[in-house]
Design a protein around this motif. Structure first.
Motif, short mmCIF file in Angstrom:
data_model
loop_
_atom_site.label_atom_id
_atom_site.label_comp_id
_atom_site.label_asym_id
_atom_site.label_seq_id
_atom_site.Cartn_x
_atom_site.Cartn_y
_atom_site.Cartn_z
N ARG A 13 88.62 -38.63 116.06
CA ARG A 13 87.55 -39.25 116.85
C ARG A 13 87.18 -38.35 118.04
O ARG A 13 85.99 -38.19 118.35
N ALA A 14 88.17 -37.78 118.69
CA ALA A 14 87.92 -36.92 119.85
C ALA A 14 87.08 -35.72 119.45
O ALA A 14 86.07 -35.40 120.09
N VAL A 15 87.47 -35.04 118.39
CA VAL A 15 86.76 -33.84 117.94
C VAL A 15 85.34 -34.16 117.49
O VAL A 15 84.38 -33.44 117.82
N MET A 16 85.19 -35.23 116.76
CA MET A 16 83.90 -35.55 116.13
C MET A 16 82.85 -36.06 117.11
O MET A 16 81.67 -36.12 116.76
N GLY A 17 83.27 -36.41 118.34
CA GLY A 17 82.24 -36.83 119.29
C GLY A 17 82.72 -37.51 120.56
O GLY A 17 82.02 -37.50 121.57
N GLU A 18 83.90 -38.10 120.52
CA GLU A 18 84.36 -38.81 121.72
C GLU A 18 84.56 -37.87 122.91
O GLU A 18 84.32 -38.25 124.05
#
Length: 387
Positions: free
Chosen positions: A371-376
């Motif tokens: 989630r962090a890498v993909m946009g958070e």
């Protein structure tokens, strides 16, 4: 007189035909994909992808080509319909105003023929744009604003923290709402003028890379001739960018500019599309020391998708580059920075982003890390630092 009118009519017809045929042909040649959609991933990866609340990409040059990005395209990598198909919440659309003939990763002169001039003419843009970099820049800015307006409330031009908060809230009930931000690839676009810097800010620009493929008024490019750091003008411009709320993008900057900006800037920096030397040893990529300095200042690093940044095969090396940054400084500092539509061969278009989730799952990343890498990470960064 009749012969003159006929000749003028023929020339006009040729020009109009060129407007509708030349730019699409050029784009189809410059922005192909290795693997065409649709894309298949594991059921686990697709399920996780479908659960993602906020997907973001830090770099896309789709505005350059004169394509209507409100319509789903059959060429290139990104448009609004494909963003929605891929559940992408936010795209950073970047403006390219000049590109040197013979552009390469090693060494480019600022005095060579400009590739963007004939494209600007072929697109049918105003003669005011033909030989003015800032006018080309403002024109692409206006185009993005118009595209957003055409979406009837289903797209938001992100200029402020309030705009981003509006996007986050809107997507809780309607995933069709998307966000668009605006950046500039190469500070030559402001033509050595702080007044022009103010103009592009007013037009919605919130990120500027000091240099692109050649040295300019800001200083040296990673692919230029001088290897210099920030000029006096570049230092003044960076300080004014801090004041205005324009992020400094260190992609393509010389190592000396990277050092100077990290010392001078009072705000965290972005590297919108890059690779890492630990995966591909290239002069356009970040060293371990640079990654550590950027992270220590609270910056964010977007991993590019093309072979010149990550090597081949692209997808495993995209994953390896993400893992490299995570292992060196932590997951909070890495994001996606595709360089879609940037005259690169992409392994897949924006609808292929589930392939990255599949690769990250196979590499053992947790759902929170993915989630962090993909946009958070991008969402948090802009919510913290946008004015």
């Amino acid at each position: 007189m009749k012969k003159i009118l006929i000749a003028l009519g023929v020339l006009l017809a040729i020009y109009l035909i060129g407007i509708y045929t030349v730019p699409p042909y050029i784009e189809s040649q410059r922005n192909p994909v290795i693997q065409s959609p649709p894309y298949a991933v594991s059921p686990a990866a697709q399920a996780l992808y479908d659960r993602l609340d906020f997907i973001a990409d830090l770099h896309c040059d789709a505005l350059l080509w004169g394509r209507d990005i409100t319509e789903k395209g059959t060429r290139g990598h990104v448009d609004f319909p494909r963003m929605r198909e891929a559940n992408v919440a936010l795209e950073m659309f970047t403006i390219v105003s000049k590109s040197p003939s013979g552009q390469n990763m090693k060494k480019n002169s600022s005095d060579t023929f400009d590739n963007i001039t004939p494209l600007t003419i072929a697109k049918g843009e105003s003669p005011w744009n033909w030989f003015s970099l800032v006018n080309r820049t403002l024109s692409q800015s206006e185009a993005l604003a118009d595209f957003v307006d055409d979406e009837g409330g289903k797209a938001i031009f992100i200029r402020s923290k309030a705009d981003l908060q509006q996007l986050v809230e809107a997507r809780k009930t309607d995933k069709q709402v998307i966000g668009a931000m605006l950046g500039i690839e190469g500070g030559h676009a402001i033509e050595g003028s702080l007044e022009n810097l103010e103009k592009v800010y007013e037009a919605g620009v919130r990120m500027i890379g000091p240099t692109h493929f050649f040295d300019n008024e800001f200083g040296g490019s990673a692919h230029g001739e001088s290897n210099e750091g920030l000029s006096d003008f570049g230092k003044s411009a960076v300080m004014r960018m801090n004041e205005l709320g324009i992020f400094v993008d260190l992609a393509h900057a010389s190592p000396a500019i990277i050092d100077d900006v990290l010392k001078l800037s009072t705000e965290p920096v972005i590297v919108s599309h890059t690779g890492v030397r630990g995966v591909l040893d290239s002069q356009r990529n970040l060293s371990d020391e640079q990654i550590q300095k950027i992270a220590s200042k609270g910056g964010i690093i977007g991993i590019a998708f093309f072979d010149g940044a990550v090597g081949t095969p692209e997808l495993p090396n995209i994953i390896a580059s993400i893992l490299y940054v995570r292992d060196l400084v932590g997951i909070d500092y890495v994001a996606l920075g595709s360089d879609y539509d940037g005259a690169v061969v992409a392994p897949f278009d924006i609808t292929g982003l589930p392939l990255i989730v599949d690769g990250l799952l196979e590499a053992g990343l947790s759902e929170s890390e993915i989630r962090a890498v993909m946009g958070e990470n991008v969402k948090r960064f802009f919510l913290q630092h946008l004015d």
